[in-house]
Design a protein around this motif. Structure first.
Motif, short mmCIF file in Angstrom:
data_model
loop_
_atom_site.label_atom_id
_atom_site.label_comp_id
_atom_site.label_asym_id
_atom_site.label_seq_id
_atom_site.Cartn_x
_atom_site.Cartn_y
_atom_site.Cartn_z
N ASP A 110 -19.86 -25.15 10.35
CA ASP A 110 -19.57 -23.90 9.87
C ASP A 110 -18.37 -23.90 9.21
OD1 ASP A 110 -19.18 -21.24 8.76
OD2 ASP A 110 -19.93 -20.11 10.68
N SER A 111 -18.20 -23.84 7.69
CA SER A 111 -16.77 -23.95 7.37
C SER A 111 -16.01 -22.70 7.75
CB SER A 111 -16.98 -23.90 5.67
OG SER A 111 -17.35 -22.55 5.50
N ASP A 112 -16.34 -21.75 8.22
CA ASP A 112 -15.49 -20.51 8.80
C ASP A 112 -14.87 -21.09 10.22
OD1 ASP A 112 -15.92 -18.84 6.80
OD2 ASP A 112 -17.81 -17.93 8.16
N ASN A 113 -15.39 -22.19 10.72
CA ASN A 113 -14.70 -22.68 11.82
C ASN A 113 -13.71 -23.84 11.77
OD1 ASN A 113 -16.25 -20.91 13.33
ND2 ASN A 113 -17.72 -22.20 14.27
N LEU A 114 -13.54 -24.10 10.37
CA LEU A 114 -12.73 -25.13 9.99
C LEU A 114 -11.22 -24.59 9.56
CD1 LEU A 114 -13.16 -28.37 9.39
CD2 LEU A 114 -13.18 -27.51 6.92
N VAL A 115 -10.26 -25.29 9.98
CA VAL A 115 -8.87 -25.20 9.53
C VAL A 115 -8.39 -26.42 8.95
CG1 VAL A 115 -6.63 -24.31 10.34
CG2 VAL A 115 -8.67 -23.35 11.56
N LEU A 116 -7.71 -26.19 7.67
CA LEU A 116 -7.10 -27.32 6.96
C LEU A 116 -5.89 -27.53 7.66
CD1 LEU A 116 -8.65 -26.59 3.33
CD2 LEU A 116 -9.44 -28.17 5.12
N THR A 117 -5.39 -28.75 7.53
CA THR A 117 -4.08 -29.19 7.99
C THR A 117 -3.48 -30.47 7.22
OG1 THR A 117 -4.92 -30.74 9.71
CG2 THR A 117 -4.57 -28.52 10.35
N ALA A 118 -2.10 -30.45 7.12
CA ALA A 118 -1.72 -31.82 6.68
C ALA A 118 -1.97 -33.00 7.29
CB ALA A 118 -0.29 -31.38 6.18
N GLY A 119 -3.08 -33.43 7.47
CA GLY A 119 -3.38 -34.71 8.09
C GLY A 119 -3.86 -34.48 9.68
N ALA A 120 -4.40 -35.62 10.36
CA ALA A 120 -4.82 -35.42 11.68
C ALA A 120 -3.52 -35.31 12.47
CB ALA A 120 -5.52 -36.48 12.14
N THR A 121 -2.45 -35.65 12.16
CA THR A 121 -1.10 -35.69 12.98
C THR A 121 -0.86 -34.06 13.06
OG1 THR A 121 0.00 -37.49 12.15
CG2 THR A 121 1.33 -35.91 13.12
N SER A 122 -0.83 -33.44 12.00
CA SER A 122 -0.59 -31.81 11.94
C SER A 122 -1.80 -31.19 13.05
CB SER A 122 -0.63 -31.38 10.65
OG SER A 122 -0.45 -29.97 10.66
N ALA A 123 -3.00 -31.68 12.66
CA ALA A 123 -4.18 -30.88 13.34
C ALA A 123 -3.94 -31.06 14.91
CB ALA A 123 -5.49 -31.81 12.87
N ASN A 124 -3.55 -32.23 15.48
CA ASN A 124 -3.45 -32.74 16.87
C ASN A 124 -2.25 -31.57 17.23
OD1 ASN A 124 -5.41 -34.37 18.00
ND2 ASN A 124 -4.70 -35.78 16.47
N GLU A 125 -1.14 -31.70 16.68
CA GLU A 125 -0.11 -31.07 16.94
C GLU A 125 -0.22 -29.35 17.16
OE1 GLU A 125 4.65 -31.16 16.36
OE2 GLU A 125 3.69 -30.27 14.66
N THR A 126 -0.98 -29.10 16.15
CA THR A 126 -1.20 -27.54 15.95
C THR A 126 -2.29 -27.04 17.27
OG1 THR A 126 -1.02 -27.58 13.62
CG2 THR A 126 -2.57 -25.87 14.78
N LEU A 127 -3.24 -28.01 17.64
CA LEU A 127 -3.85 -27.83 18.78
C LEU A 127 -3.14 -27.72 19.92
CD1 LEU A 127 -7.39 -29.70 18.31
CD2 LEU A 127 -7.04 -27.18 18.47
N MET A 128 -2.05 -28.65 20.33
CA MET A 128 -1.45 -28.47 21.42
C MET A 128 -0.70 -27.27 21.45
SD MET A 128 -1.58 -31.46 23.15
CE MET A 128 -3.17 -31.47 22.68
#
Length: 470
Positions: A110-128
């Motif tokens: 579901d695209s509503d559950n998707l958050v765009l980030t500047a690469g996977a590096t940013s995605a992993n840090e954001t989740l932390m």
């Protein structure tokens, strides 16, 4: 120094890791067939350069996407003006459809559950930032990507506790290893907030089995913690067993709308599957509304540009192109992996059996002078400075056993890979002869002379003088 923050003066970034140091040596002396044939060949970069011809062909056939036009009319102004951090709806829809496609359309996103980030590096840090506080811990199976020490810890203050996996069972995750890591965190007075796994694995190049995935889900359910699945290599599985997303496991176990459903999160990126890390396109997928809301707000610190989203929404919406690309990419990766394995075998070197990714987990334990990490570093330095190859030592990936190395195969031409295999064959032969004949101390009277002799032998190679041994 007193005027600077603790973050500036601390040494937790991990830049002094041999993984990053190898890159620095490569940048000082990069290989070039014409300008620098004796330079260092970069085999420490997990980059996919095998299908640029397909991407460039699509770009040539779709000028509107490149020129920021829609139906021949410029939309430059529309894209250049302010965009909020939720991202372009068309791109998010195209991205979740592509994610489903490379997972065999066995799951839907579901695209509503998707958050765009500047690469996977940013995605992993954001989740932390979303899931843990400074001083909390995440458990990671070893060996793991060296950059996680930077991505997960440096700015967040989160600690990593290794889940020790062993070569005796192919570095597979076990229940006992999970429990031991959890207990170790307790002994260190660390609160465990979750487990992070990369599937397919970097650096192992293997997909997690259904047994391992079920084990992880049951573990985090029992402990009441989170599970992050970094699935950035999900489109790079080129032989059986195939890839199974954690989302498929949840759906098969009918965990929808349960607490566990909200404890599991996926990281994705187009850097590996499409080979476009410079575009900085990553994403977080979560069924947890609070995580999605917070991560979306945090994404304002690392947005994906509007023109990039527009271009890629057009590309990923072209189903004929994506189907052909995914299929052809897998074929080329399989061929390239076979080239590396064959070249290593000719050098008397084996590797872990793998089915995915851009690298192999190479076993050089038999070339060590002793079963120590000091001996591993000795071999690694010889390979960089004397052989002219940058590979990643297992210790940089926190492997518990010395003598393993990550070797990448998709970021260079076939000719360069052939040359690299010739170099490593000569090196392995020289080391093996030294070990067999016991001449390490007296083969040459001078250490520098010994280094120079090996280097001259290796660099005597040329594309014209040597053919790849098949």
């Amino acid at each position: 120094m007193k005027l600077l923050s603790k973050k500036v003066t601390c040494n937790s970034h991990g830049q002094d890791s041999s993984y990053f140091l190898g890159w620095q040596e490569y940048e000082k002396n990069p290989y070039d067939e014409v300008r620098n044939p004796r330079g260092i060949i970069q085999m420490g970069l997990a980059e996919n350069q095998l299908c640029f011809d397909l991407l460039e062909s699509w770009l040539a056939q779709n000028p509107d996407a490149v020129e920021l036009k829609k139906n021949g009319e410029s939309i430059f102004k529309e894209l250049a003006l302010f965009q909020d951090y939720h991202g372009l709806r068309a791109f998010k829809n195209a991205l979740v459809e592509f994610m489903s496609e490379i997972r065999g359309n066995k799951v839907k996103f579901d695209s509503d559950n998707l958050v765009l980030t500047a690469g996977a590096t940013s995605a992993n840090e954001t989740l932390m930032f979303c899931l843990a506080d400074p001083g909390d811990a995440f458990l990671l199976p070893t060996p793991y990507y060296p950059g996680f020490d930077r991505d997960l810890k440096w700015r967040t203050g989160v600690e990593i506790v290794p889940i020790q996996c062993k070569s005796s069972n192919g570095f597979r995750i076990t229940g006992s290893a999970l429990e031991e890591a959890y207990q170790e965190a307790g002994r260190r007075n660390l609160k465990v907030k979750g487990v992070l796994v990369t599937n397919p694995s970097n650096p192992l190049g293997i997909t997690l089995s259904l047994l391992e995935l079920n084990l992880l889900v049951n573990f985090i359910a029992a402990k009441g913690i989170h599970l992050i699945n970094d699935e950035i290599y999900s489109g790079l599985v080129f032989k059986s067993p195939g890839f199974m997303s954690i989302m498929e496991v949840l759906m098969n176990k009918k965990y929808m709308n349960t607490q566990v459903w909200n404890q599991i999160h996926i990281v994705y990126s187009l850097s590996k599957d499409l080979g476009i890390p410079g575009f900085r396109v990553g994403a977080i997928y979560s069924n947890n509304e609070m995580v999605v809301s917070a991560a979306t707000k945090m994404s304002s610190f690392g947005l994906v540009s509007s023109q990039t989203q527009y271009l890629l929404s057009a590309m990923l919406s072209d189903k004929v192109f994506t189907k052909n690309y995914v299929s052809e990419n897998r074929k080329r990766l399989k061929h390239r992996q076979q080239m590396l394995i064959r070249g290593l075998r000719n050098a008397g070197i084996g590797c872990l059996e793998s089915n995915a990714g851009l690298f192999c987990w190479v076993d050089m334990r038999h070339l060590l002078s002793s079963n120590t990490f000091e001996a591993e570093m000795e071999i690694w330095k010889k390979i960089i400075y004397e052989v002219g190859l940058n590979i990643s030592p297992g210790s940089s990936c926190h492997c518990a056993e010395p003598g393993w190395f990550r070797v990448c195969f998709a970021n260079m031409s076939e000719e360069t890979l052939n040359l690299a295999m010739q170099r490593i064959k000569i090196f392995a032969k020289s080391i093996s002869n030294t070990i067999i004949n016991g001449r390490d101390s007296n083969q040459y009277s001078n250490k520098n002379l010994r280094r120079k002799s090996l280097a001259n032998w290796v660099f005597g190679l040329s594309f014209h003088d040597h053919k790849y041994e098949r």
